[in-house]
Every structure is written in structure tokens, then in C-alpha cells.
Design a protein around this motif. Structure first.
Motif: not given
Length: 326
Positions: A44-46, A141-144, A217-221, A242-243
């Protein structure tokens, strides 16, 4: 052969199902008849233009299939071998030319549908837990996106080490799946939308201390909440967006947060040699074969409907891996 072609970056609709000439393997390459192509966020990013993409081109970077022929100099494979690969642009096609050093033989006992989707998620979970932040027994740990493709495998790996996992999900169905795979405490991030609420809940669950690491792995949000969820000298591993991409960061935030560590890893750097690739992929295959890793295929789509797979992945309508099949 049939393939997906992208002639300009943009939304899912820029992926066109076309007929192209059959490729031929060159020096050090193998030609593979596709069984399944993995759909990953990097695709998706590409497609969107966030990551470089030479257009026109055939997208997709992960898959599996049967070797049809080999080019000059190939010594590790022969026609008829069942193989899987990662980081090979051009994988959304009936036939894929794969560099010899990017492919691995699929062991007996693993079907090609599984092999076509498990390596990117499996090897990512592997380097996250072993290299980016080597979680140890007793860590929290926290896993989004704990019910996502990487999240499910990462959680299983962490739980085998005695790590306490707090996971974020969006729905009741994803919460149930996350718990089935070992998540100890589940946070529905839709219920903690106010600024600071998610990190406050993590602090509550950890007696005010925060977590040793966040795998994001979600990113900005989620970036701000991830930083605020860490204990002193904690580690934030941002492995996807992903966000959306994380904006530039003032490094002083790491100081004021408690001498934090921030890292942004990429799979290609953790399979840098053939030996490392075979070791890491072998660990993934072994986990599938001995049952210590449960791999979830969330959906298979005809190759011609790659656009629909991208829409579903972007909207987070699924849990587990999405695959394209000829």
C-alpha cells in the motif's frame, strides 16, 4: 501471463489487471509459477507513493509457488521445487522472476498458501522480538493492532518467553482473537480516543510504571500514546505506518520521556544475507510445523481483485493475512 500493473501511484484503483509477456529468468534468477502472493502494508505504501516505486511496474513483494525454470548460475534450486520469497518486487503476477538469494525451499508439511503469506509477517515478528527489542521473561510490552497479521504472531512469540502483553484492537471480534492468541490485557482504542486516555490506561494496567517496550505498526495515530506509555529507559519500535507516516520527531522528547529509545526497523535489513534469511525463515517454518505458531489466513482474493484486498487491509476489516491467488 496475467499480472497487476501500476502505471501511476494513487488509490487501490490504479492497480490494473493486464496481460504481459512471460518473463524469462536471467543470471542467478528463477522463474516461478505463482501459488499465492502476500498482501502487505508496504504494498500500500508503494502504491500510494510513500515508498519509492518505479512506474510502470508489477507490485507485490512476497509469494510462493513452483519453480518452472532456472537461469544461468543458479545452484540452489531446480524445476519443480516449491519455494517462497520476500522483498521481490513483481510478485502480483502469474509468473514471477525471483533472485536466487531471495528465495527459500518450502519444507514438506507446509502448503504453498501458508508459505505465500507467512514469511513477511513471521520474519517481522521474529526480528521485532529478537533484535529490535529483545523482550525477556517478566517484561511487560504494548502491541498495537494485536489482532493484525504481525500482531498475532508477535504475541505468540512473546508469550512463549513469559512476557506480559497488552494489546490494542478496534472491535469485540478482534479482542476475542487477540485473547485466543495470548494477549493478557486488551485495550479497545476506540474507547480511549481522548488525548492521553490510551497511555493513561496503559499506566493504570502497569501500576503507573509504563511498559518496557511498545511495538507499533500503526504509526501516526498511535505514536504519541506509544511514547507516553513507556517506562523510564523504555523502547519504542515503530515498524509500520498503517495510519500514516510519523511526522518528524524532536529528539528531546526522548530525554523528557525518561531516556527513551526510538527505532524504525525494516525487514530487508534483518535478512541482509542468504544465511540470515535462511535462519530467520527457517525459524518461522519450524514454528508452523511444530505448532508453536498459529498462522491465520484472513482472506484470499483473485489476483484480478488486488484492489479489493488493498481496500480491506487499509480499512482494517480483517485479522490475519490477506493473499492473492491466480
Amino acid at each position: 501471463m496475467h499480472a497487476i500493473e501500476i502505471r501511476e501511484t494513487g488509490g487501490p484503483e490504479v492497480q490494473r489487471y493486464v496481460e504481459l509477456p512471460d518473463p524469462q529468468p536471467g543470471e542467478g534468477q528463477i522463474l516461478v509459477e505463482l501459488a499465492a502472493a502476500g498482501v502487505n502494508f508496504i504494498d500500500l505504501y508503494r502504491r500510494e507513493g510513500r515508498y519509492p516505486l518505479p512506474v510502470p511496474c508489477v507490485p507485490g513483494e512476497e509469494g510462493s509457488g513452483t519453480v518452472l525454470s532456472t537461469g544461468p548460475g543458479v545452484s540452489r534450486f531446480k524445476p519443480g521445487d516449491r519455494v517462497a520469497w520476500t522483498t521481490v518486487l513483481g510478485s502480483y503476477a502469474d509468473r514471477v522472476v525471483v533472485p536466487e538469494d531471495k528465495a527459500i525451499v518450502v519444507p514438506d508439511g507446509i502448503d504453498l498458501i501458508t508459505a505465500g503469506g507467512v514469511l513477511v509477517h513471521g520474519m517481522t515478528a521474529h526480528f521485532l522480538a529478537n533484535d529490535s527489542y529483545p523482550a525477556r521473561e517478566g517484561d511487560t510490552v504494548l502491541v498495537h493492532a494485536a489482532a493484525g497479521g504481525v500482531g498475532l504472531l508477535l504475541t505468540q512469540l512473546l508469550k512463549r518467553r513469559g512476557v506480559r502483553v497488552i494489546g490494542t484492537v478496534s472491535t469485540a471480534a478482534k479482542e476475542a482473537l487477540a485473547r485466543e492468541n495470548g494477549v493478557d490485557d486488551v485495550i479497545r482504542y476506540t474507547e480511549f480516543a481522548e488525548e492521553g486516555a490510551l497511555a493513561a490506561e496503559v499506566r493504570r494496567l502497569t501500576g503507573g510504571e509504563g511498559v518496557h517496550a511498545v511495538y507499533d505498526g500503526v504509526g501516526a495515530a498511535t505514536f504519541d500514546a506509544s511514547l507516553a506509555s513507556l517506562r523510564t529507559r523504555g523502547t519504542l519500535v515503530v515498524f509500520g505506518g498503517a495510519s500514516g507516516a510519523v511526522p518528524p520527531v524532536d529528539v528531546m522528547r526522548l530525554l523528557w520521556g525518561g531516556s527513551l529509545t526510538l527505532t524504525r526497523p525494516y525487514l530487508e535489513h534483518f535478512r541482509a544475507t542468504t544465511e540470515e534469511f535462511e535462519w530467520r525463515a527457517g525459524e518461522v517454518f519450524t514454528g508452523i510445523l511444530d505448532g508453536t505458531w498459529k498462522f491465520t489466513v484472513a482472506g484470499t482474493y483473485p489476483l484480478a481483485e488486488a484492489y479489493r484486498a488493498h481496500e480491506d487491509l487499509a480499512a482494517r476489516r480483517t485479522s490475519g493475512k490477506l493473499l492473492l491467488v491466480p
